[in-house]
Design a protein around this motif. Structure first.
Motif, PDB file in Angstrom:
ATOM      1  N   GLY A 180       0.804  -1.209   0.000  1.00 12.32           N
ATOM      2  CA  GLY A 180       0.000   0.000   0.000  1.00 12.32           C
ATOM      3  C   GLY A 180       0.844   1.268   0.000  1.00 12.32           C
ATOM      4  N   ILE A 181       0.175   2.385  -0.335  1.00 10.99           N
ATOM      5  CA  ILE A 181       0.772   3.724  -0.296  1.00 10.99           C
ATOM      6  C   ILE A 181       0.063   4.497   0.810  1.00 10.99           C
ATOM      7  N   MET A 182       0.811   5.174   1.646  1.00 13.25           N
ATOM      8  CA  MET A 182       0.215   5.817   2.829  1.00 13.25           C
ATOM      9  C   MET A 182       0.544   7.303   2.889  1.00 13.25           C
ATOM     10  N   ASP A 183      -0.427   8.079   3.338  1.00 15.12           N
ATOM     11  CA  ASP A 183      -0.234   9.499   3.617  1.00 15.12           C
ATOM     12  C   ASP A 183      -1.431   9.991   4.413  1.00 15.12           C
ATOM     13  N   CYS A 184      -1.406  11.280   4.766  1.00 15.31           N
ATOM     14  CA  CYS A 184      -2.502  11.883   5.532  1.00 15.31           C
ATOM     15  C   CYS A 184      -3.022  13.124   4.824  1.00 15.31           C
ATOM     16  N   PHE A 185      -4.274  13.457   5.094  1.00 19.54           N
ATOM     17  CA  PHE A 185      -4.832  14.741   4.676  1.00 19.54           C
ATOM     18  C   PHE A 185      -5.757  15.240   5.783  1.00 19.54           C
ATOM     19  N   HIS A 186      -6.095  16.531   5.746  1.00 22.87           N
ATOM     20  CA  HIS A 186      -6.878  17.139   6.824  1.00 22.87           C
ATOM     21  C   HIS A 186      -8.291  17.471   6.348  1.00 22.87           C
ATOM     22  N   VAL A 187      -9.242  17.334   7.263  1.00 18.33           N
ATOM     23  CA  VAL A 187     -10.640  17.726   7.024  1.00 18.33           C
ATOM     24  C   VAL A 187     -11.019  18.724   8.116  1.00 18.33           C
ATOM     25  N   ARG A 188     -11.567  19.858   7.710  1.00 16.44           N
ATOM     26  CA  ARG A 188     -11.826  20.953   8.649  1.00 16.44           C
ATOM     27  C   ARG A 188     -13.115  20.752   9.440  1.00 16.44           C
ATOM     28  N   LEU A 189     -13.108  21.256  10.674  1.00 17.11           N
ATOM     29  CA  LEU A 189     -14.267  21.228  11.565  1.00 17.11           C
ATOM     30  C   LEU A 189     -14.669  22.652  11.900  1.00 17.11           C
ATOM     31  N   VAL A 190     -15.961  22.843  12.152  1.00 20.02           N
ATOM     32  CA  VAL A 190     -16.421  24.187  12.476  1.00 20.02           C
ATOM     33  C   VAL A 190     -16.049  24.552  13.907  1.00 20.02           C
ATOM     34  N   LYS A 191     -16.058  23.567  14.811  1.00 24.58           N
ATOM     35  CA  LYS A 191     -15.693  23.842  16.200  1.00 24.58           C
ATOM     36  C   LYS A 191     -15.427  22.526  16.930  1.00 24.58           C
ATOM     37  N   VAL A 192     -14.726  22.635  18.032  1.00 21.33           N
ATOM     38  CA  VAL A 192     -14.518  21.502  18.935  1.00 21.33           C
ATOM     39  C   VAL A 192     -14.702  22.014  20.357  1.00 21.33           C
ATOM     40  N   ASP A 193     -14.817  21.117  21.290  1.00 23.36           N
ATOM     41  CA  ASP A 193     -14.962  21.520  22.687  1.00 23.36           C
ATOM     42  C   ASP A 193     -13.733  22.313  23.118  1.00 23.36           C
ATOM     43  N   PRO A 194     -13.942  23.390  23.876  1.00 20.51           N
ATOM     44  CA  PRO A 194     -12.832  24.271  24.258  1.00 20.51           C
ATOM     45  C   PRO A 194     -11.606  23.561  24.840  1.00 20.51           C
ATOM     46  N   PRO A 195     -11.764  22.545  25.693  1.00 22.62           N
ATOM     47  CA  PRO A 195     -10.553  21.904  26.243  1.00 22.62           C
ATOM     48  C   PRO A 195      -9.656  21.262  25.184  1.00 22.62           C
TER      49      PRO A 195
END
Length: 380
Positions: A180-195
């Motif tokens: 296999g070939i491996m890598d990462c990418f990012h997906v954006r979120l509108v918000k997360v819990d403050p901590p």
């Protein structure tokens, strides 16, 4: 119908046979006759009696159906039946006021666009609030993850399963023992819990999840891990990935490794390009690896082009966002299994990887160094 559709679903018949043939139970065995399972039978099965008066999605014009949901009607019918089969769906115990067929369509249009605008002209969705539609996405994606992903996103767990993938990479690129070939990418979120705000902030300052994916030579995803926060490095995600243990077990039996870029450390099971190529053979290996990494780039661009919600800011918490990513990857593989070609006008341009400056030292201390040297001589 000679055999009730529900019986077909829950006795292990594939939905392919349901689409093209009429199934009959005869003397303890299934036989077929030339009669199609009509869309009205599917709708009747997935809806409670009082819901059958609602508009039928199969009455939507074919062209608009495909544009709104990125599935044609036969493919949607097949997918709906597969989902019902795997979840042992019973309409009489489903208390949701929106029928399952509409919930699936609402999810498909959100995954395709990142919004629900395509549903506005359709009578069947007119009386549902935005909150209800968003809840449908969370629910259906969870069903896909729990009941479909394990069959459509599969990493080889033994040498026999890995053999075809290794052969494919060897024939296509001349590199042996690659699973296999491996890598990462990012997906954006509108918000997360403050901590957890800082943990999910990526190096660009956005709130994201870091998604690790592995694909084969056919653009099929073998694994997806969307559970890491955006502030974690790709190496951190890999070191805590369950796939690392699986590849190590495969490696104990015979040479087995993944290919990744120079952002990862060279390991016995993870091979990356030379950091400071000097000879022609080293440059050649880097060129071949660049082509192989391009396969993963193409697979990710195909994924995010077909399911454009992954390019938006998801209005969900990170757990639901992870399910959405996994559902998109599962549907990607599902569509590949159905030989569903990607529309060229939807496909974004695959970006070229930025060339990194040469490093001063190679990872000669790594156990993977001898494997990379073996690949270099194998390519000569």
């Amino acid at each position: 119908m000679d055999l009730d559709l529900a019986t077909c679903l829950f006795t292990g018949l594939s939905s392919d046979s349901l689409q093209d043939k009429h199934i009959i139970w005869d003397d303890g065995r299934f036989t077929t006759a030339t009669q199609r399972v009509f869309a009205k039978d599917v709708i009747k099965f997935v809806r409670r009696k009082e819901q059958c008066i609602l508009p039928n999605p199969f009455d939507i014009p074919d062209e608009y159906f495909l544009e709104a949901f990125r599935f044609n009607k036969l493919l949607y019918q097949d997918f709906l039946l597969v989902l019902c089969l795997r979840t042992y769906y019973r309409s009489e115990v489903d208390s949701n006021r929106m029928p399952l067929d509409l919930r699936v369509l609402a999810t498909l249009t959100y995954l395709a666009y990142g919004h629900f605008d395509a549903l506005k002209p359709l009578d069947g969705f007119r009386f549902y609030s935005l909150g209800s539609l968003q809840q449908c996405v969370a629910e259906v994606c969870e069903l896909i993850v729990h009941f479909m992903a394990t069959d459509y996103v599969v990493f080889p767990s033994n040498s026999d399963e890995a053999k075809d993938i290794k052969r494919g990479f060897d024939m296509q690129y001349g590199v042996p023992n690659v699973v296999g070939i491996m890598d990462c990418f990012h997906v954006r979120l509108v918000k997360v819990d403050p901590p957890f705000h800082n943990a999910f902030k990526c190096r660009h300052g956005n709130l994201t999840i870091n998604v690790q994916v592995i694909c084969d030579h056919k653009l099929r995803f073998l694994d997806v891990n969307p559970r890491a926060s955006g502030g974690t490095s790709d190496i951190f995600v890999w070191n805590r990935s369950h796939i690392k243990g699986i590849v190590k077990n495969l490696y104990k039996t015979e040479p087995t490794w993944l290919i990744a870029d120079r952002g990862y450390h060279l390991e016995d099971i993870l091979i990356n390009p030379y950091r400071n190529p000097n000879s022609k053979s080293e440059i050649r290996l880097n060129t071949v690896f660049e082509s192989m990494l391009g396969v993963l780039d193409t697979a990710v661009v195909m994924l995010t082009s077909r399911f454009r919600c992954l390019k938006t800011i998801l209005p969900y918490n990170h757990q639901i966002a992870a399910n959405i990513v996994t559902a998109c990857v599962t549907l990607h593989n599902y569509l590949l299994s159905k030989d569903c070609a990607m529309d060229e006008h939807l496909m974004s341009i695959v970006p070229k990887r930025k060339k990194l400056p040469n490093a001063i030292h190679e990872d000669e201390w790594s156990a993977g160094f001898k494997h990379r040297e073996y690949i270099r001589t194998y390519l000569d």
